[in-house]
Design a protein around this motif. Structure first.
Motif, PDB file in Angstrom:
ATOM      1  N   ILE A  44      -7.984  -0.208  -1.416  1.00 19.77           N
ATOM      2  CA  ILE A  44      -8.437   1.164  -1.662  1.00 19.77           C
ATOM      3  C   ILE A  44      -7.308   1.989  -2.273  1.00 19.77           C
ATOM      4  CG2 ILE A  44      -9.218   3.300  -0.559  1.00 19.77           C
ATOM      5  CD1 ILE A  44     -10.674   1.577   1.490  1.00 19.77           C
ATOM      6  N   LEU A  45      -6.091   1.840  -1.738  1.00 16.78           N
ATOM      7  CA  LEU A  45      -4.960   2.589  -2.276  1.00 16.78           C
ATOM      8  C   LEU A  45      -4.661   2.219  -3.726  1.00 16.78           C
ATOM      9  CD1 LEU A  45      -2.187   2.937   0.454  1.00 16.78           C
ATOM     10  CD2 LEU A  45      -3.332   4.742  -0.822  1.00 16.78           C
ATOM     11  N   GLY A 102       0.816  -1.206   0.000  1.00 14.14           N
ATOM     12  CA  GLY A 102       0.000   0.000   0.000  1.00 14.14           C
ATOM     13  C   GLY A 102       0.847   1.252   0.000  1.00 14.14           C
ATOM     14  N   ALA A 103       1.928   1.231   0.796  1.00 14.37           N
ATOM     15  CA  ALA A 103       2.829   2.382   0.816  1.00 14.37           C
ATOM     16  C   ALA A 103       3.496   2.566  -0.543  1.00 14.37           C
ATOM     17  CB  ALA A 103       3.878   2.197   1.903  1.00 14.37           C
ATOM     18  N   ALA A 157       7.753   3.019   7.662  1.00  9.20           N
ATOM     19  CA  ALA A 157       6.420   3.303   8.216  1.00  9.20           C
ATOM     20  C   ALA A 157       5.574   2.035   8.296  1.00  9.20           C
ATOM     21  CB  ALA A 157       5.716   4.353   7.355  1.00  9.20           C
ATOM     22  N   SER A 158       5.745   1.118   7.353  1.00  6.67           N
ATOM     23  CA  SER A 158       4.976  -0.123   7.375  1.00  6.67           C
ATOM     24  C   SER A 158       5.394  -1.010   8.543  1.00  6.67           C
ATOM     25  CB  SER A 158       5.154  -0.870   6.056  1.00  6.67           C
ATOM     26  OG  SER A 158       4.677  -0.104   4.972  1.00  6.67           O
ATOM     27  N   ASP A 184      -6.687  -5.508  10.213  1.00  4.85           N
ATOM     28  CA  ASP A 184      -7.081  -5.514   8.799  1.00  4.85           C
ATOM     29  C   ASP A 184      -6.178  -4.566   8.013  1.00  4.85           C
ATOM     30  OD1 ASP A 184      -8.273  -5.537   6.339  1.00  4.85           O
ATOM     31  OD2 ASP A 184     -10.154  -4.604   6.979  1.00  4.85           O
ATOM     32  N   SER A 185      -5.135  -5.109   7.406  1.00  7.03           N
ATOM     33  CA  SER A 185      -4.238  -4.287   6.596  1.00  7.03           C
ATOM     34  C   SER A 185      -4.467  -4.489   5.105  1.00  7.03           C
ATOM     35  CB  SER A 185      -2.774  -4.600   6.941  1.00  7.03           C
ATOM     36  OG  SER A 185      -2.486  -5.967   6.708  1.00  7.03           O
ATOM     37  N   ARG A 186      -5.361  -5.419   4.741  1.00  8.66           N
ATOM     38  CA  ARG A 186      -5.560  -5.728   3.322  1.00  8.66           C
ATOM     39  C   ARG A 186      -6.507  -4.754   2.627  1.00  8.66           C
ATOM     40  NH1 ARG A 186      -5.926 -12.363   2.874  1.00  8.66           N
ATOM     41  NH2 ARG A 186      -3.857 -12.787   3.769  1.00  8.66           N
TER      42      ARG A 186
END
Length: 458
Positions: free
Chosen positions: A177-178, A33-34, A297-298, A170-172
């Motif tokens: 969305i990203l 996502g990042a 950051a992740s 929930d990181s998925r």
């Protein structure tokens, strides 16, 4: 029965099960996502640089980039308070407190987005002048910042919603969305800039639209598609006690994170005096440098959620093992990335510019800071662990003095008017200062924290 299956797939209880697999499974969507978030920013720079020229590239990534980065970084870190509070309550199975924190945090993000967006419409030009933005870039820079401020509420709402989802494991879905927002942003960038020739205005409008879609999607997930954590717009409220707890964790974290942006503003002001080529070189290389910060950051978000849930559940053994493993994994990532950037930066700069001087300056910046990413890993991982355990004040003070204080002295007193390489040397030195300081503080505090958790678990 129909609700059990999606609940299991969406929420993740990180207080039991294999630690390494849980952390890496949680980390992977975050870093992907990042990557897409960085692709978002890189496409902006690439499209503007290729179709609108060097000055437009400097306008979206120079002083204006510093201002928008400051606001976004401040609020994203402020949202960490909600992530920690919700993850702790989730780990302790305190459903009512999770619900209260959800609605308080969401209401706060909406109000903050409206308030800051309006205020910044009036403060953009004063901030740009404070950063000594060259006069030939003032109009474009001001237009870019103001355009993004119109959509600030969308950016803040998405980041708060994504942080809340991550708090329950929930990181998925924030990743999905990203990905969607990035695809939309790329298409709109090309349409507004390459086809309609709208320059920096087109980039800003594309970002606002894609961020608006992100905010709507994350809100819809929380309203309709997150069993056990259901957002209701009618029940939005500001519980003073809950908000105070969120801010006690989030505000120092936001201040600490903002120290980097403030110090980079001082650096940007010094860099602005070196001309458009130096500004463009940093604008371009910053897109590559951001690869490290997205990995960092992740890992920070992963360990914050993991430690938060296990702190709430009083699981000291899991905290101890996860802390060690995440640090080792991030160090490995840092060393690999350093090697890749040192080798491929000259070629990658061609994505942004064909100007030989800009490419040469970008190589100098890379050699100055890329070899020292591993040093900063200690600060971020150990600081994130302490934040998840409600220890935020000292780490904030360390960042305030080690980052903002030291860099200001370096840039304004030690090397005023120095070369580009001398200016950027403040980064690795400050990383070493704060990493050493936070490591010492961690070693002093962590044994007592784990001992107290052992007492709670008996």
């Amino acid at each position: 029965m129909t609700h059990q299956k999606p609940t299991k797939s969406i929420q993740k209880n990180l207080t039991q099960g294999p630690i390494n697999r849980q952390i890496l499974t949680f980390f992977l969507p975050l870093v992907i996502g990042a990557f897409f978030q960085q692709l978002y920013n890189t496409v902006d720079a690439s499209v503007v640089g290729q179709f609108a020229g060097t000055e437009a590239l400097a306008a979206v990534g120079g002083s204006s980039g510093m201002i928008t980065l400051f606001l976004f970084t401040f609020f994203i870190n402020l949202a960490t308070g909600a992530t920690v509070v919700i993850s702790q309550h989730f780990g302790a199975a305190e459903t009512d407190k999770v619900d209260d924190a959800l609605h308080t945090a969401y209401a706060f993000s909406i109000l903050a987005g409206l308030f800051l967006g309006i205020i910044m419409l009036f403060l953009t030009d004063p901030f740009l002048r404070l950063l000594q933005t060259p006069e030939n870039l003032m109009e474009a820079s001001s237009l870019y910042v103001r355009t993004l401020m119109v959509g600030l509420i969308f950016t803040l709402t998405y980041n708060m919603g994504a942080g809340i989802l991550r708090a329950i494991g929930d990181s998925r879905r924030p990743l999905y969305i990203l990905i969607a927002a990035t695809a939309i942003n790329i298409i709109l960038d090309l349409f507004f800039v390459a086809f309609l020739h709208m320059g920096v205005l087109g980039v800003g409008i594309a970002t606002d639209i894609s961020q608006g879609i992100s905010a709507l999607l994350v809100s819809w997930l929380l309203i309709r598609k997150t069993p056990g954590l259901r957002l209701s717009l009618r029940r939005l409220h500001l519980n003073p006690q809950t908000l105070a707890r969120i801010l006690r964790i989030g505000l120092p974290t936001a201040i600490a994170g903002s120290m980097f942006t403030i110090s980079n503003m001082i650096l940007q002001a010094s860099l602005n005096q070196k001309g458009v080529n130096a500004m463009a070189a940093w604008t371009a290389y910053a897109r590559l440098d951001a690869i490290w910060w997205m990995i960092d950051a992740s890992f920070s978000a992963s360990i914050t959620t993991f430690i938060g849930q296990n702190f709430g559940a009083a699981k000291p053994d899991r905290i101890k093992k996860a802390s060690r493993n995440v640090l080792l994994i991030e160090l490995a990532f840092a060393l690999v990335l350093t090697g890749l950037l040192l080798i491929f930066t000259p070629s990658l700069m061609l994505l942004f510019t064909r100007d030989a001087e800009v490419i040469h300056l970008a190589e100098d910046i890379c050699r100055c800071i890329a070899p020292f990413y591993a040093i900063y890993a200690f600060s971020e991982v150990l600081g994130s662990i302490l934040r998840a355990e409600n220890k935020v004040l000292i780490t904030t003070l360390i960042n305030l003095l080690g980052i903002c204080g030291f860099r200001a002295i370096w840039l304004l007193v030690i090397v005023p008017g120095g070369s580009v390489r001398q200016l950027f040397s403040c980064m690795p030195i400050s990383w070493a200062i704060i990493s050493a300081s936070i490591t010492i503080y961690y070693l002093l505090q962590q044994p007592g924290i784990l001992h107290r958790l052992e007492g709670r678990s008996k």
